[in-house]
Motif scaffolding. Structure first.
Motif, PDB file in Angstrom:
ATOM      1  N   ILE A  54       0.839  -1.204   0.000  1.00 51.10           N
ATOM      2  CA  ILE A  54       0.000   0.000   0.000  1.00 51.10           C
ATOM      3  C   ILE A  54       0.869   1.247   0.000  1.00 51.10           C
ATOM      4  CG2 ILE A  54      -1.713   1.312   1.319  1.00 51.10           C
ATOM      5  CD1 ILE A  54      -2.782  -1.444   2.297  1.00 51.10           C
ATOM      6  N   ALA A  55       1.951   1.232   0.763  1.00 51.07           N
ATOM      7  CA  ALA A  55       2.862   2.375   0.786  1.00 51.07           C
ATOM      8  C   ALA A  55       3.427   2.658  -0.600  1.00 51.07           C
ATOM      9  CB  ALA A  55       3.991   2.132   1.782  1.00 51.07           C
ATOM     10  N   TRP A  56       3.717   1.587  -1.359  1.00 48.67           N
ATOM     11  CA  TRP A  56       4.257   1.782  -2.707  1.00 48.67           C
ATOM     12  C   TRP A  56       3.224   2.420  -3.631  1.00 48.67           C
ATOM     13  CZ3 TRP A  56       9.010   1.944  -4.457  1.00 48.67           C
ATOM     14  CH2 TRP A  56       9.191   2.024  -5.850  1.00 48.67           C
ATOM     15  N   PHE A  57       1.962   1.989  -3.529  1.00 50.05           N
ATOM     16  CA  PHE A  57       0.908   2.623  -4.328  1.00 50.05           C
ATOM     17  C   PHE A  57       0.789   4.110  -3.991  1.00 50.05           C
ATOM     18  CE2 PHE A  57      -1.081  -1.706  -4.969  1.00 50.05           C
ATOM     19  CZ  PHE A  57      -1.069  -1.675  -6.358  1.00 50.05           C
ATOM     20  N   VAL A  58       0.819   4.435  -2.705  1.00 59.83           N
ATOM     21  CA  VAL A  58       0.714   5.842  -2.297  1.00 59.83           C
ATOM     22  C   VAL A  58       1.916   6.630  -2.818  1.00 59.83           C
ATOM     23  CG1 VAL A  58       0.647   7.416  -0.320  1.00 59.83           C
ATOM     24  CG2 VAL A  58      -0.700   5.301  -0.279  1.00 59.83           C
ATOM     25  N   ARG A  59       3.112   6.066  -2.678  1.00 61.14           N
ATOM     26  CA  ARG A  59       4.312   6.731  -3.195  1.00 61.14           C
ATOM     27  C   ARG A  59       4.192   6.979  -4.692  1.00 61.14           C
ATOM     28  NH1 ARG A  59       7.777   6.534  -6.538  1.00 61.14           N
ATOM     29  NH2 ARG A  59       6.746   4.680  -7.352  1.00 61.14           N
ATOM     30  N   GLU A  60       3.675   5.988  -5.410  1.00 65.05           N
ATOM     31  CA  GLU A  60       3.508   6.112  -6.861  1.00 65.05           C
ATOM     32  C   GLU A  60       2.544   7.240  -7.206  1.00 65.05           C
ATOM     33  OE1 GLU A  60       4.004   5.119 -10.923  1.00 65.05           O
ATOM     34  OE2 GLU A  60       5.122   4.360  -9.180  1.00 65.05           O
ATOM     35  N   VAL A  61       1.415   7.294  -6.522  1.00 65.40           N
ATOM     36  CA  VAL A  61       0.411   8.319  -6.790  1.00 65.40           C
ATOM     37  C   VAL A  61       0.963   9.713  -6.501  1.00 65.40           C
ATOM     38  CG1 VAL A  61      -1.793   9.236  -5.938  1.00 65.40           C
ATOM     39  CG2 VAL A  61      -1.580   6.812  -6.506  1.00 65.40           C
ATOM     40  N   LEU A  62       1.758   9.839  -5.463  1.00 62.26           N
ATOM     41  CA  LEU A  62       2.327  11.143  -5.097  1.00 62.26           C
ATOM     42  C   LEU A  62       3.555  11.505  -5.928  1.00 62.26           C
ATOM     43  CD1 LEU A  62       2.059  10.973  -1.198  1.00 62.26           C
ATOM     44  CD2 LEU A  62       0.528  12.155  -2.790  1.00 62.26           C
ATOM     45  N   GLY A  63       4.083  10.560  -6.700  1.00 60.65           N
ATOM     46  CA  GLY A  63       5.302  10.829  -7.462  1.00 60.65           C
ATOM     47  C   GLY A  63       6.500  11.064  -6.567  1.00 60.65           C
ATOM     48  N   ALA A  64       6.507  10.416  -5.402  1.00 62.06           N
ATOM     49  CA  ALA A  64       7.585  10.608  -4.429  1.00 62.06           C
ATOM     50  C   ALA A  64       8.789   9.740  -4.788  1.00 62.06           C
ATOM     51  CB  ALA A  64       7.077  10.262  -3.028  1.00 62.06           C
ATOM     52  N   PRO A  65       9.987  10.087  -4.274  1.00 64.06           N
ATOM     53  CA  PRO A  65      11.169   9.255  -4.517  1.00 64.06           C
ATOM     54  C   PRO A  65      10.938   7.809  -4.073  1.00 64.06           C
ATOM     55  CG  PRO A  65      11.797  11.331  -3.509  1.00 64.06           C
ATOM     56  CD  PRO A  65      10.297  11.278  -3.465  1.00 64.06           C
ATOM     57  N   ASP A  66      11.660   6.886  -4.707  1.00 60.63           N
ATOM     58  CA  ASP A  66      11.433   5.460  -4.456  1.00 60.63           C
ATOM     59  C   ASP A  66      11.495   5.088  -2.976  1.00 60.63           C
ATOM     60  OD1 ASP A  66      11.050   5.061  -7.120  1.00 60.63           O
ATOM     61  OD2 ASP A  66      12.856   3.881  -7.458  1.00 60.63           O
ATOM     62  N   TRP A  67      12.426   5.669  -2.227  1.00 62.58           N
ATOM     63  CA  TRP A  67      12.617   5.247  -0.843  1.00 62.58           C
ATOM     64  C   TRP A  67      11.468   5.657   0.077  1.00 62.58           C
ATOM     65  CZ3 TRP A  67      12.642   8.569   3.259  1.00 62.58           C
ATOM     66  CH2 TRP A  67      12.819   9.932   2.975  1.00 62.58           C
ATOM     67  N   ARG A  68      10.600   6.551  -0.376  1.00 65.03           N
ATOM     68  CA  ARG A  68       9.583   7.112   0.519  1.00 65.03           C
ATOM     69  C   ARG A  68       8.534   6.102   0.979  1.00 65.03           C
ATOM     70  NH1 ARG A  68       9.814  11.213   3.693  1.00 65.03           N
ATOM     71  NH2 ARG A  68       7.615  11.669   3.378  1.00 65.03           N
ATOM     72  N   TRP A  69       8.449   4.944   0.298  1.00 64.41           N
ATOM     73  CA  TRP A  69       7.512   3.928   0.786  1.00 64.41           C
ATOM     74  C   TRP A  69       7.843   3.522   2.216  1.00 64.41           C
ATOM     75  CZ3 TRP A  69       9.335  -0.802   2.391  1.00 64.41           C
ATOM     76  CH2 TRP A  69      10.631  -1.152   1.978  1.00 64.41           C
ATOM     77  N   MET A  70       9.103   3.650   2.602  1.00 65.04           N
ATOM     78  CA  MET A  70       9.529   3.228   3.934  1.00 65.04           C
ATOM     79  C   MET A  70       8.987   4.136   5.034  1.00 65.04           C
ATOM     80  SD  MET A  70      13.411   1.909   3.478  1.00 65.04           S
ATOM     81  CE  MET A  70      13.193   0.888   4.927  1.00 65.04           C
ATOM     82  N   ALA A  71       8.586   5.340   4.667  1.00 65.56           N
ATOM     83  CA  ALA A  71       8.155   6.320   5.666  1.00 65.56           C
ATOM     84  C   ALA A  71       6.636   6.473   5.721  1.00 65.56           C
ATOM     85  CB  ALA A  71       8.807   7.671   5.366  1.00 65.56           C
ATOM     86  N   MET A  72       5.909   5.544   5.092  1.00 60.74           N
ATOM     87  CA  MET A  72       4.442   5.618   5.080  1.00 60.74           C
ATOM     88  C   MET A  72       3.878   4.324   5.638  1.00 60.74           C
ATOM     89  SD  MET A  72       3.557   7.560   1.498  1.00 60.74           S
ATOM     90  CE  MET A  72       4.824   6.821   0.466  1.00 60.74           C
ATOM     91  N   ASP A  73       3.440   4.366   6.874  1.00 58.65           N
ATOM     92  CA  ASP A  73       2.935   3.160   7.533  1.00 58.65           C
ATOM     93  C   ASP A  73       1.413   3.129   7.516  1.00 58.65           C
ATOM     94  OD1 ASP A  73       5.391   1.847   8.577  1.00 58.65           O
ATOM     95  OD2 ASP A  73       5.639   3.781   9.563  1.00 58.65           O
ATOM     96  N   GLN A  74       0.882   1.921   7.396  1.00 60.52           N
ATOM     97  CA  GLN A  74      -0.562   1.716   7.439  1.00 60.52           C
ATOM     98  C   GLN A  74      -0.893   0.861   8.656  1.00 60.52           C
ATOM     99  OE1 GLN A  74      -0.527   3.265   4.290  1.00 60.52           O
ATOM    100  NE2 GLN A  74       1.481   2.329   4.178  1.00 60.52           N
ATOM    101  N   ALA A  75      -1.929   1.256   9.388  1.00 64.20           N
ATOM    102  CA  ALA A  75      -2.411   0.447  10.505  1.00 64.20           C
ATOM    103  C   ALA A  75      -3.185  -0.754   9.974  1.00 64.20           C
ATOM    104  CB  ALA A  75      -3.306   1.292  11.410  1.00 64.20           C
ATOM    105  N   ASN A  76      -3.345  -1.759  10.821  1.00 66.57           N
ATOM    106  CA  ASN A  76      -4.176  -2.903  10.445  1.00 66.57           C
ATOM    107  C   ASN A  76      -5.599  -2.435  10.152  1.00 66.57           C
ATOM    108  OD1 ASN A  76      -2.274  -4.436  12.905  1.00 66.57           O
ATOM    109  ND2 ASN A  76      -2.305  -5.235  10.815  1.00 66.57           N
ATOM    110  N   CYS A  77      -6.077  -2.777   8.961  1.00 62.98           N
ATOM    111  CA  CYS A  77      -7.410  -2.399   8.481  1.00 62.98           C
ATOM    112  C   CYS A  77      -7.621  -0.895   8.394  1.00 62.98           C
ATOM    113  CB  CYS A  77      -8.517  -3.060   9.305  1.00 62.98           C
ATOM    114  SG  CYS A  77      -8.639  -4.839   8.956  1.00 62.98           S
TER     115      CYS A  77
END
Length: 200
Positions: free
Chosen positions: A139-162
């Protein structure tokens, strides 16, 4: 004509703190799945896709019990994975994480997420309301993709369970992040899966 993609992380896994790679949901995880199902129940869902791993498949099954009009479709593109290796821009604070990840794992994860983006973010005809039940990094990768953020930014976007993330696209326009990790449907005692506790 609009496309909505509802991204949900699986419920809490039983004994996840003991490092098990996969397993059934905990009682708390099943309750989380029931509540996100209730949250989604008013939506005109077109399709529902989920990771084949047990914790995601079980979450999907609980959601489908509340939403009998949808058919579940497992997708190998939604497996838990590490989307990239360490990049030159990756902050040094994240370096220890990559010590336990092999180059083969990151190469496989990168290939998987390239295909996942091509599959799930592709323009589709008509109004679409698609549900994806997957994992934190995916999910973090999808969000990073939509925002056009640098590749590493998926690491800084956490999702809670559900937690619920919604992205939206109108014809001729890019995808837009409407909401990220929305937890309004979960009481405080069910807000799990984040690396740091939420302030009360």
């Amino acid at each position: 004509m609009s496309q909505f993609l509802y991204l949900v992380r699986h419920g809490e896994q039983q004994d996840a703190e003991h490092g098990l790679p996969d397993g059934p949901l905990s009682p708390r995880g099943r309750r989380q799945a029931t509540l996100i199902a209730e949250r989604l129940s008013g939506l005109p869902l077109t399709a529902a896709y989920h990771s084949p791993l047990q914790r995601a498949a079980e979450t999907a099954t609980i959601i489908a019990e509340k939403l009998p009009s949808i058919e579940l479709e497992p997708s190998a593109l939604l497996f838990d994975c590490v989307p990239t290796g360490k990049t030159p821009e990756t902050p040094s604070a994240y370096e220890p994480f990559f010590g336990a990840v092999t180059e083969a794992e990151t190469e496989a994860g990168a290939a998987q997420m390239t295909d996942a983006v091509a599959e799930f973010l592709a323009p589709r005809s008509g109004d679409r309301h698609d549900l994806i039940i997957s994992h934190n990094f995916v999910i973090a990768w999808f969000v990073r993709e939509v925002l056009g953020a640098p590749d590493w930014r998926w690491m800084a976007m956490d999702q809670a369970n559900c937690g619920l993330t919604i992205i939206h696209r109108k014809p001729g326009r890019p995808w837009n992040l409407l909401t990220h990790n929305d937890l309004a449907h979960l009481p405080m005692e069910l807000r799990t899966g984040l690396p740091d506790p939420l302030p009360v």
